[in-house]
Design a protein around this motif. Structure first.
Motif, PDB file in Angstrom:
ATOM      1  N   THR A 333      -3.383 -15.973   8.966  1.00  0.00           N
ATOM      2  CA  THR A 333      -4.306 -16.195   7.851  1.00  0.00           C
ATOM      3  C   THR A 333      -3.601 -16.976   6.746  1.00  0.00           C
ATOM      4  OG1 THR A 333      -3.734 -14.233   6.548  1.00  0.00           O
ATOM      5  CG2 THR A 333      -5.314 -13.926   8.352  1.00  0.00           C
ATOM      6  N   ARG A 334      -4.385 -17.401   5.768  1.00  0.00           N
ATOM      7  CA  ARG A 334      -3.810 -18.121   4.635  1.00  0.00           C
ATOM      8  C   ARG A 334      -2.798 -17.264   3.887  1.00  0.00           C
ATOM      9  NH1 ARG A 334      -6.103 -22.701   2.788  1.00  0.00           N
ATOM     10  NH2 ARG A 334      -8.062 -23.396   3.702  1.00  0.00           N
ATOM     11  N   HIS A 335      -3.019 -15.966   3.938  1.00  0.00           N
ATOM     12  CA  HIS A 335      -2.179 -15.077   3.138  1.00  0.00           C
ATOM     13  C   HIS A 335      -1.084 -14.425   3.961  1.00  0.00           C
ATOM     14  CE1 HIS A 335      -5.237 -15.700   0.128  1.00  0.00           C
ATOM     15  NE2 HIS A 335      -6.162 -15.259   0.963  1.00  0.00           N
ATOM     16  N   PRO A 410      -2.321 -22.277   8.194  1.00  0.00           N
ATOM     17  CA  PRO A 410      -2.337 -21.744   6.839  1.00  0.00           C
ATOM     18  C   PRO A 410      -0.963 -21.889   6.207  1.00  0.00           C
ATOM     19  CG  PRO A 410      -3.356 -20.213   8.390  1.00  0.00           C
ATOM     20  CD  PRO A 410      -2.695 -21.293   9.183  1.00  0.00           C
ATOM     21  N   ARG A 411      -0.948 -22.160   4.916  1.00  0.00           N
ATOM     22  CA  ARG A 411       0.317 -22.340   4.213  1.00  0.00           C
ATOM     23  C   ARG A 411       0.458 -21.221   3.188  1.00  0.00           C
ATOM     24  NH1 ARG A 411       2.290 -27.657   4.655  1.00  0.00           N
ATOM     25  NH2 ARG A 411       0.903 -28.999   5.843  1.00  0.00           N
TER      26      ARG A 411
END
Length: 463
Positions: A333-335, A410-411
């Motif tokens: 995920t992005r997080h 995602p970063r």
């Protein structure tokens, strides 16, 4: 395909050394060595004679490979090779010699040999020459009108999918990669080698009475036998399923796995093997033979440590090098704090450019219904896995068009205690059981925070 080998070695010590190495070759069926050139030619003639002692006559009765030692007599080795090549053109001949230089190599090829092995004998070189000669022999027999059930040598791409631990999404990945390859027009076999707890049948809503166990006791798997064991799914996939009785999985050993995989590669363009997460001799053999070995992990400390253990296990057992393994990061995920670059550093493997996003809500209806083939085209998980199939060359470049949101990496910066957890030292404390559920293995939350750190380059520890 079983490789029948007839050694022609006059020296008793050399004959014992050759027999010892041949006994270690998977899928090999070596005959006792013959002591001279006359005995070799007589044995080959008897194998083709109608009504002879051989179980079958004609081309089918001949061994695939003949090994000729340089000190065979009374006919010189090169003359013997020329005689075998003229009289029995479907036999691959390999010369064993102390002089493996270019001049002798050229002379052996001119005489009709299919390979040269240098003395002292080494396992790897002997195995490679024998397999190459056997594959050539199988192709010649098809053209000479051999048995219609004969399978040519392996040609299809073999991909293994292994989980770092249970519940990381191995079977979902294997099924979707197989569907992507099939949608690209490839002939695809999907094999369930998670022999005790395989779920491919459940994910594709299949009830089929035959399984991979039915092929385990067969020494020579013909096309007809293989067809009887493989279930033709309505999606176009050929399914070779794990047994319903998990204890029967012990009947499939490494030798059987090699024979089965080789037979499938001869019939299908792509063979995808779901190896589960528990390594046994059968799925270890498949990983060793694979053109592409995928290792699936989730981006949390426990899973990445499990992936690291798996890679080191393969390396210690000389199954596969870390550099030859591709790790797939699932549920990103992005997080997510643990990013693919850190997974690559921790495991020493390549990491697939295409990660798979965390989107269980998309999967749940298909998982509960047992119809993974009905996963929506718009699903980010499906898009990512089909893009991964394109990245691996299984579905062609067009698969990249399906990448969509699922193909973006995602970063997020890795900060705080999770960076320290992945880079400092060994992780103590309990590890969740592999069978915690088909979609367990969170995002490095409480489990990651409670675990101590580990050094990706440090000594192997179970944790």
């Amino acid at each position: 395909m079983t490789i029948r080998i007839l050694p022609a070695v006059g020296d008793p010590d050399a004959a014992r050394a050759v027999s010892s190495l041949l006994s270690q070759l998977p899928d090999a069926e070596p005959a006792p060595p013959v002591a001279d050139s006359a005995a070799l030619l007589d044995a080959l003639a008897a194998a083709t004679a109608p009504g002879g002692a051989a179980p079958s006559t004609g081309v089918e009765g001949l061994p695939e490979v003949v090994l000729v030692h340089e000190r065979i007599g009374p006919l010189p080795a090169l003359e013997l090779i020329r005689e075998v090549a003229l009289r029995f053109p479907a036999v691959g001949v390999v010369l064993i010699t102390t002089d493996a230089g270019p001049a002798l190599f050229a002379a052996a090829m001119d005489a009709g040999a299919r390979g040269v092995v240098g003395l002292p004998l080494g396992y790897d070189e002997l195995a490679a020459r024998v397999r190459a000669a056997a594959q050539w022999s199988a192709g010649v027999r098809v053209h000479l009108g051999g048995s219609p059930d004969a399978l040519p040598g392996p040609s299809g791409t073999l991909v293994t999918v292994t989980g770092a631990k249970g519940g990381v999404g191995t079977t979902v990945a294997a099924v979707q990669l197989a569907l992507a390859a099939r949608a690209a027009g490839r002939g695809v076999a999907l094999v369930d080698l998670d022999l005790q707890s395989g779920d491919v049948a459940s994910y594709l809503d299949v009830q089929f009475r035959r399984s991979i166990v039915d092929l385990a006791g067969i020494s020579d798997i013909s096309a007809r036998v293989l067809q009887d064991a493989v279930h033709d799914h309505h999606t176009g996939l050929g399914l070779l399923l794990a047994p319903e009785e998990g204890e029967r999985g012990e009947e499939v050993d490494d030798r059987a796995a090699r024979q089965i995989v080789t037979a499938l590669r001869a019939r299908y363009d792509v063979v995808i093997v779901d190896c589960g997460s528990q390594m046994q001799s059968a799925n270890a053999a498949a990983v060793e033979l694979a053109d592409v070995a995928l290792l699936v992990t989730t981006p949390d400390v426990v899973s990445v440590r499990a992936a690291k253990r798996q890679v080191r296990l393969w390396d210690r057992l000389q199954i596969r090098k870390a550099a030859d393994t591709t790790t797939v990061v699932n549920r990103l995920t992005r997080h997510t704090e643990i990013q693919p670059s850190l997974v690559a550093r921790a495991t020493g493997t390549q990491v697939a450019r295409t990660p798979v996003p965390a989107a269980y809500k998309e999967l749940q209806p298909c998982v509960d219904a047992g119809r993974m083939q009905d996963l929506d085209d718009r699903s980010t998980v499906r898009q990512a896995l089909w893009a991964l199939a394109g990245e691996l060359g299984l579905a062609g470049p067009s698969a990249a068009a399906h990448q969509g949101r699922g193909g973006r990496r995602p970063r997020a910066a890795l900060t705080g205690r999770k960076r320290r957890a992945l880079t400092a030292g060994p992780v103590p404390g309990p590890v969740p059981a592999p069978g915690a559920g088909p979609h367990s293995g969170g995002r490095g939350g409480p489990a990651a925070r409670s675990a101590g750190p580990f050094d990706p380059a440090g000594p192997y520890e179970e944790g």
